[in-house]
Each structure stands twice: as C-alpha cells, then as structure tokens.
Design a protein around this motif. Structure first.
Motif, PDB file in Angstrom:
ATOM      1  N   CYS A   1       0.845  -1.282   0.123  1.00  0.00           N
ATOM      2  CA  CYS A   1       0.258  -0.117   0.063  1.00  0.00           C
ATOM      3  C   CYS A   1       1.012   1.293   0.090  1.00  0.00           C
ATOM      4  N   PRO A   2       0.636   2.321  -0.910  1.00  0.00           N
ATOM      5  CA  PRO A   2       1.256   3.397  -1.152  1.00  0.00           C
ATOM      6  C   PRO A   2       1.234   4.387   0.129  1.00  0.00           C
ATOM      7  N   PHE A   3       0.107   4.341   0.766  1.00  0.00           N
ATOM      8  CA  PHE A   3      -0.423   5.099   1.716  1.00  0.00           C
ATOM      9  C   PHE A   3      -0.447   4.586   3.136  1.00  0.00           C
ATOM     10  N   GLY A   4       0.212   3.336   3.262  1.00  0.00           N
ATOM     11  CA  GLY A   4       0.474   2.713   4.526  1.00  0.00           C
ATOM     12  C   GLY A   4      -0.983   2.505   5.065  1.00  0.00           C
ATOM     13  N   ALA A   5      -1.876   2.201   4.370  1.00  0.00           N
ATOM     14  CA  ALA A   5      -3.403   2.151   5.003  1.00  0.00           C
ATOM     15  C   ALA A   5      -4.021   0.749   5.409  1.00  0.00           C
ATOM     16  N   VAL A   6      -3.312  -0.146   5.226  1.00  0.00           N
ATOM     17  CA  VAL A   6      -3.490  -1.316   5.546  1.00  0.00           C
ATOM     18  C   VAL A   6      -2.631  -1.859   6.659  1.00  0.00           C
ATOM     19  N   ALA A   7      -3.182  -2.378   7.539  1.00  0.00           N
ATOM     20  CA  ALA A   7      -2.493  -2.805   8.820  1.00  0.00           C
ATOM     21  C   ALA A   7      -2.972  -4.254   9.278  1.00  0.00           C
ATOM     22  N   LEU A   8      -2.100  -5.015   9.711  1.00  0.00           N
ATOM     23  CA  LEU A   8      -2.339  -6.532  10.217  1.00  0.00           C
ATOM     24  C   LEU A   8      -2.857  -6.401  11.711  1.00  0.00           C
ATOM     25  N   ASP A   9      -3.926  -7.297  11.715  1.00  0.00           N
ATOM     26  CA  ASP A   9      -4.436  -7.113  13.053  1.00  0.00           C
ATOM     27  C   ASP A   9      -3.893  -8.581  13.666  1.00  0.00           C
ATOM     28  N   GLU A  10      -2.953  -8.543  14.512  1.00  0.00           N
ATOM     29  CA  GLU A  10      -2.228  -9.805  14.864  1.00  0.00           C
ATOM     30  C   GLU A  10      -3.383 -10.727  15.749  1.00  0.00           C
ATOM     31  N   GLY A  11      -4.344 -10.262  16.369  1.00  0.00           N
ATOM     32  CA  GLY A  11      -5.219 -10.789  17.239  1.00  0.00           C
ATOM     33  C   GLY A  11      -5.994 -11.510  16.362  1.00  0.00           C
ATOM     34  N   LYS A  12      -6.721 -10.945  15.379  1.00  0.00           N
ATOM     35  CA  LYS A  12      -7.578 -11.571  14.425  1.00  0.00           C
ATOM     36  C   LYS A  12      -6.908 -12.307  13.288  1.00  0.00           C
ATOM     37  N   GLY A  13      -5.701 -12.023  13.000  1.00  0.00           N
ATOM     38  CA  GLY A  13      -4.741 -12.919  12.049  1.00  0.00           C
ATOM     39  C   GLY A  13      -5.244 -12.558  10.601  1.00  0.00           C
ATOM     40  N   ILE A  14      -5.796 -11.355  10.557  1.00  0.00           N
ATOM     41  CA  ILE A  14      -6.321 -10.760   9.340  1.00  0.00           C
ATOM     42  C   ILE A  14      -5.815  -9.015   9.179  1.00  0.00           C
ATOM     43  N   VAL A  15      -6.019  -8.678   8.030  1.00  0.00           N
ATOM     44  CA  VAL A  15      -5.649  -7.354   7.922  1.00  0.00           C
ATOM     45  C   VAL A  15      -7.220  -6.405   7.980  1.00  0.00           C
ATOM     46  N   GLN A  16      -6.701  -5.223   8.490  1.00  0.00           N
ATOM     47  CA  GLN A  16      -7.843  -4.305   8.508  1.00  0.00           C
ATOM     48  C   GLN A  16      -7.488  -2.790   7.933  1.00  0.00           C
ATOM     49  N   LYS A  17      -8.679  -2.189   7.575  1.00  0.00           N
ATOM     50  CA  LYS A  17      -8.556  -0.821   6.986  1.00  0.00           C
ATOM     51  C   LYS A  17     -10.168  -0.050   6.908  1.00  0.00           C
ATOM     52  N   CYS A  18     -10.019   1.048   6.438  1.00  0.00           N
ATOM     53  CA  CYS A  18     -11.203   1.840   5.994  1.00  0.00           C
ATOM     54  C   CYS A  18     -12.018   0.976   5.248  1.00  0.00           C
ATOM     55  N   THR A  19     -13.427   0.819   5.671  1.00  0.00           N
ATOM     56  CA  THR A  19     -14.244   0.094   4.756  1.00  0.00           C
ATOM     57  C   THR A  19     -15.394   1.089   4.025  1.00  0.00           C
ATOM     58  N   LEU A  20     -14.972   2.136   3.812  1.00  0.00           N
ATOM     59  CA  LEU A  20     -15.713   3.361   3.305  1.00  0.00           C
ATOM     60  C   LEU A  20     -17.100   3.257   3.945  1.00  0.00           C
ATOM     61  N   CYS A  21     -17.337   2.599   5.184  1.00  0.00           N
ATOM     62  CA  CYS A  21     -18.626   2.337   5.882  1.00  0.00           C
ATOM     63  C   CYS A  21     -19.767   1.751   4.957  1.00  0.00           C
ATOM     64  N   ILE A  22     -19.114   0.716   4.080  1.00  0.00           N
ATOM     65  CA  ILE A  22     -20.036   0.146   2.972  1.00  0.00           C
ATOM     66  C   ILE A  22     -21.516  -0.244   3.870  1.00  0.00           C
ATOM     67  N   ASP A  23     -21.035  -0.726   4.980  1.00  0.00           N
ATOM     68  CA  ASP A  23     -22.284  -1.209   5.867  1.00  0.00           C
ATOM     69  C   ASP A  23     -23.313  -0.224   6.141  1.00  0.00           C
ATOM     70  N   ARG A  24     -22.853   1.221   6.003  1.00  0.00           N
ATOM     71  CA  ARG A  24     -24.064   2.178   6.392  1.00  0.00           C
ATOM     72  C   ARG A  24     -24.294   2.450   4.934  1.00  0.00           C
TER      73      ARG A  24
END
Lengths: 434, 265
Positions: B117-140
C-alpha cells in the motif's frame, strides 16, 4: 478546602466547618431536560441512556429532598414555615421534566392551560408563571417549541427561527429594528432580518415583518413620531430601535448601569508586565478582588512570562467526562504547555521535556509542546515571552494531570464578576523527571 | 457497484477529529494507548493501524507574522489501481467500483497488501490474524447512510456522493481557492492510481500533508514462506509457476469484476 488533602484522601470531614453530601447524579445525557445557550436558545433534549448504577436525575433528588423536608415540617404552625408547606409541588412520584417545563412556561390557575405568551399573564392570580421570559416555550408535549428542529435559515443571517425556542417570544435578535434603515428598509439586501411592509398586518395598515419576531411595536411605522408625554414604548419614535433604553437609542456614554462607566476605559490585567499607557491607573479599581491566597499578586520581576489558558476541542471544561473517554484521551492524552521554540531554547527546554510553570498562586508540571503558534508579545516596545496551557486536567480520571487553574487569579470583572483567567504572569523552568 | 467517493476539502477542515472518533465508534474500534502527541503538534499518531483506520494530519506553516494550520484526514484511499488487490494471494482484497474491500473470510493475514500500500493504510491485526482498513462504511452506505466520518464532520469538509460529481466539486473548489490567492491549491486523487475513492482539495503540495506526490505500489518483499516455496518449486523445475499463477489469478479477478458489472447493467 485543601485540594491536596482531598486528593490524598487525608481530609478529616469532622474538621470541616460544614457537612457535605455527595449524591450520585445522572449526567446530562442520562435525563431529559433543556439547555439554554448564551444566544438564549432553549433546546430540549431527551434522555439518551439510563443512568448508571443507582444515580438519579437532579430533579429526582430535589423532589425527594423537598418531600422529606415537607414531612419534617408537617404540623408546624409557625409563620416562617408557611412558605415551605404551601409550595405547589406536583411533579409526580417519578418527577416529570415536562411538568416542570409547563410550570416555568406558565399556565392558567385551575385549568392549567399553558400560557401562549407573556402578554397573557395577569397580576390578579388567574395565571401562574415560573419565568415570564420563558412564557410560550412549552405549551404541552405536542407544542414543545424547545424541541423544534427545522434547520432552515431563510434570511441567511443564522437566526434559524424554526430551531429550538429563543426567549422571549422566539425572538432571535434583540433590537432587530436596527437591522433596517430609518425608512424601514434592510441595510443589506443579502442579510435581511426585519423590514417595514406598508401593506402588512391583519388590517393591511402596515407592519414590521421578516425572518425574525420584531423587537419593536409591530404596527409602529418608521415615520411615526413619539407621543408627547407618552410612556414606555409610546415615548419612542419609529426610528428608535433600542426599546429597552429610555430614549430608544444605543449608548456609548453610559451614565448608569455599569460600575466602571460612563465611558469605556483601558486597564491592564491584574498582573501585567507593563504599566498602563492610557492612564496612570494600571488596574480597574472596581474589579472584584477576593483577598485570599488564590488572589496573590505576582510582580513581573519574579514572574516575567505572560501566560494564558485555553480549551481543546477534545476536552470539555474540567474534563470530568472527556478525560474518562478513551477515544478522546487517545487524541489529547495529557496536560501540556505550549511555547515558542525560541523561548524554549532560552530556558534549555526541548519538546517533550517536563516543565514547571509557577505563578504567585501555584505551580504545575506539564510537558513542553514547542510551536510557532505561540509568539512573544511586543508590548510598549518590549518583547515579552508567552506560554499557553489548556485547563481541562485535574487529579482524577483515566487521564489525570495538573490543573492550569491553580495558576490563575480568582478575581472577577467589575460588572459580572467573570474570572479574569486569560492573562497572568508566570515563570517557566525545565523540571527533572517525575 | 459502488460509484461514490468521499470529497475531503482540507480548506474547510477545522482539525476537530470528530471523523476519527466517529470511525472508531461505528466500527467498534478500541482506543489505542497514546503517550503523547507528536512533537510540537496536536496530531496523535502518524500511522494507520488495525485499530485506527483514519488519522488527521496536522501541519503548521509559519512565515513572518503569518501562520497557517493545515489539516488532512488520511485513511485507505480506495485506489482504482489498488496495489493491495493486485498482490493479495487469496483474492480477499477486492474492488467493487470505487470501493476497495476486504473479504475477511478469505484473508489469511499474509500481509502483502500491508507492504504494497502506497499510503500505509492497511494494517495487520495480529489478534484476528487478518488485515484491517477503512471500509468506506459500506455497511452504512448499503443502507443509504453516509460513512460515519462524513456524517460526523461539523464543517462540511467531508462530502459523499457520486465520484464524478465529487471530482467536479473538488475542481470548482480549487478554482475558488486559487482565486483567493492560494496558488498551490490543487486536487489530489482525481487521476492518481487510476483515481482514488477519496478525492482531495489541498491548499498546498501533497507532501505538506504527508501524502506521496506520485503514489505508486511499493515493492513487496517476497515473504519467507513464499520465497521458500519458489525455491522449492525451482528445485523441481517449476520456477515459472508462481508468475503464471499470479497472472492467471489477476485475469480471473478482472473477468469476474466485468461479470459483476454486467449483472448490474
């Protein structure tokens, strides 16, 4: 009260000259009620969440307190107790905020019909009203005008007449006749408040109309003359907008009302690094100065730096709510003091250092934050260094820290006794680690 | 297909960070421990993490007696040419129109996207074992609501709407700012990386806001497991397979995306 003893839980209640009870009170979002802002808007709010634990609304607590007092005084025939025993106190077992609101609004005696405006109040006992300026704001659940939420702003001047209720009579701008010229035409077509409509009114005989409730006799034409010998509003012409003044005019020269009138005068703050170049009197002689340790006065020789206190977006007042919210602490985690890099260099301070700030009244420790936003003052040809501290911190909470208010003087301005907290003198030094 | 974008008008931003709190509130992200703000600044951190999906950058510009305080919200930019999607070995990171989204059921926390990622916007959640980032609140957004950050913004610095319209608004605003003498005012994200899902109005160069001038996918170090696998495969004379596999997968994803668009039409 000695705050250090309170903080260390070493205060002995039996040695304090009064008895203090702490009752668990619901916070503002745990109860209904209204807020009145300094723009006179009464804004109704609903309860958002139930109070935590056994805490109750302040209304509930006062209601129970009164009912207990009434029991204690029951049977008394003493004249001094008549007032307490005769109080109209009818808010229900679980006291209703709406019943209180209705009482403040005012109602007819007997039927308890809400009063529509203060003009309907009578001095013959047929009406009751808690506060005449609020008359009309709450006319029952369906007509709670403080709960109005129309965000339209037709005049474009920010009056929002359909949002909440502005006392009195939902008028947003006092003296709004002054928004129109002598002929009754708005001074600025883009920012119209009220204006004279020659065909306005029920009889089409002319009326003040517009985007606000006129603060003027509605049918008094701009060309109307004052009535000779007239009283109250009759004594004013159609060109006299300041209707609460005897002559209807705005005053710069104020012969009564202000204790430090009749003309504005410049005075230096309680503590100042310079003398008053405007007059030989440095400090306002009628300011309220309490003669306690909280008002000790520091001299510029001992305290050469100007200090001010300010608010942060993330914290509110003393921070008792916001300094317990992890999401807000994450944004502004701790007490700090802002200073310019040039001033910091003079004191051997680098960003992040622990710093001591002392005034004649107290001392705080805070982390140095170096920024060009803080610059020295140029006063009477002299450069005087400055620092600034947020004042939200205190000794308790998820994020605790020293309170900047121990540095400020507890003096009040001459007319309203509002504290002069925004300008005072300190000295600043680098402190060792905690 | 998601067609909307967020407009970030930094000239309207007041640095209140209501967007940061609203993001955490809606997405149920915990507060992270912050010892102190960044030196000389109110900015509380300079990186995005698995628990902080948006950060407002603060920049102070002093020249003589003039002082300017600039703010810019940063988060996953939802790039059209999304490096994270290209490098994802499992197809967990996907595009849906303007949206870059993570299928958490497919994510194995390999972290190629974090590195790319050129913006450093994705990060690993070691607890969940998956990556996390802004979802654009697609659920909203799917339910007709605004993204939480946009909804919370008290200064109208954030707007949400059809991307073409947001771009038009951004360009008009830049014209207004230039008219006020802000010669360096410019848009950001209109064309970068094929067009971002966050379109910016900047008052100064991107670097002032710690944004890359010309963003591009960052080179990804092949992780140890993959390297071992390549080495192992090479030992069996199958060295070409990984390259072939990546190309095949990208072609398949592209055709799937085209099919989805076809369904919508």
């Amino acid at each position: 009260m000695d705050m250090a003893k309170v903080q260390k839980h070493t205060a002995d209640p039996t040695k304090i000259g009064t008895e203090v009870f702490f009752l668990p009170v619901a916070s503002f979002n745990e109860r209904a009620g209204s807020y009145t802002n300094s723009g006179r808007w009464i804004q109704w709010m609903e309860k958002a969440v139930e109070p935590e634990g056994d805490s109750r609304s302040d209304l509930w607590i006062v209601d129970r307190l009164y009912k207990e007092l009434r029991k204690a005084y029951a049977g008394s025939t003493a004249a001094k107790d008549r007032g307490l025993l005769s109080l109209a106190w009818d808010y229900g077992d679980d006291p209703s905020f709406e019943k209180v609101a209705l009482e403040i609004n005012g109602y007819t005696y007997g039927l308890r019909e809400p009063i529509a405006s203060f003009a309907a109040l009578r001095a013959d006992g047929s009406t009751a009203c808690g506060n005449w300026i609020y008359a009309g704001y709450f006319q029952g659940h369906e007509k709670n005008r403080a709960a109005a939420r129309d965000a339209a702003d037709p005049g474009g001047v920010g009056t929002y007449a359909g949002w909440a209720y502005s006392w009195p009579v939902n008028r947003r701008i006092l003296y709004n006749r002054a928004s129109a010229d002598l002929a009754g035409k708005p001074w600025d077509e883009k920012r119209k408040v009220i204006w004279w409509d020659p065909q306005g009114g029920a009889q089409k005989a002319g009326s003040w109309v517009g985007n606000d409730v006129p603060d003027f006799a509605p049918a008094k034409a701009p060309g109307a003359a004052a009535k000779p010998g007239g009283k109250a509003l009759d004594a004013l012409a159609g060109t006299d907008p300041f209707i609460m003044k005897p002559d209807g005019r705005g005053w710069l020269f104020v012969p009564s009302g202000l204790v430090d009138g009749p003309l504005p005068e410049h005075y230096e703050p309680f503590e100042s690094p310079v003398g008053n170049v405007m007059s030989p009197v440095a400090f306002n002689p009628v300011s309220k100065v309490f003669s306690g340790a909280a008002d000790a006065k520091g001299a510029a020789g001992d305290f050469p730096v100007i200090a001010t206190t300010f608010r942060l977006t993330e914290h509110y007042q003393g921070g008792s709510e916001t300094r317990n919210r992890p999401w807000l602490i994450e944004l502004q985690p701790e007490m700090f003091v802002e200073m310019s890099p040039a001033f910091a260099a003079k004191r051997g301070i680098v960003d992040g250092d622990r710093v001591q700030v002392e005034s004649a009244r107290g001392s705080v420790f805070a982390r140095a934050l170096l920024t060009e936003r803080i610059q020295p003052f140029q006063v009477n040809g002299t450069s005087v260094d400055a620092v600034a501290l947020p004042w939200h911190w205190g000794f308790a909470g998820l994020s605790s820290g020293h309170s900047a208010n121990v540095l400020t003087a507890s003096i009040g301005d001459a007319n309203t006794f509002i504290q002069e907290d925004k300008a005072f003198l300190v000295r600043v030094s680098k402190a060792g680690p905690q | 297909m998601t067609t909307q974008a967020v407009l970030v008008d930094t000239s309207r931003c007041i640095g209140c960070r209501a967007c940061m709190v609203a993001c955490k509130e809606w997405n149920e992200l915990p507060a992270e421990h912050v010892e102190r703000t960044l030196p000389g600044s109110y900015q509380n951190r300079d990186d995005l993490t698995s628990q902080t999906w948006t950060v407002v950058h603060f920049a102070e510009q002093a020249s003589g007696d003039d002082m300017r305080w600039l703010f810019a919200k940063t988060q996953c930019m939802h790039c059209a040419d999304a490096a994270c999607v290209s490098v994802c070995p499992t197809g967990a990171m996907q595009k849906d129109g303007t949206l870059t989204y993570l299928d958490e059921t497919k994510c194995i926390g390999e972290g190629y996207c974090v590195a790319a990622c050129p913006f450093g916007a994705v990060a690993l959640d070691e607890g969940k074992g998956i990556v996390q980032k802004c979802t654009l609140c697609i659920d909203r957004v799917e339910h007709g609501e605004l993204p939480a950050c946009v909804k919370a913004c008290p200064a109208d610095a954030l707007e949400f709407g059809d991307r073409a319209q947001m771009v038009a608004v951004a360009e008009a605003r830049v014209g207004t700012l230039k008219g006020r003498g802000l010669a360096r005012a410019r848009t950001y994200g209109v064309d970068e990386l094929g067009g971002l899902g966050y379109v910016y109005v900047l008052q100064d160069d991107p670097s002032v806001y710690q944004l890359p001038e010309r963003p591009s996918a960052r080179p990804v170090d092949i992780p140890v497991q993959a390297r071992d696998w390549v080495a192992g495969a090479a030992a069996f004379g199958l060295g070409a397979i990984p390259v072939w596999w990546v190309f095949r997968r990208r072609t398949r994803l592209a055709s799937e995306a085209a099919e989805r668009e076809g369904e919508v039409r």
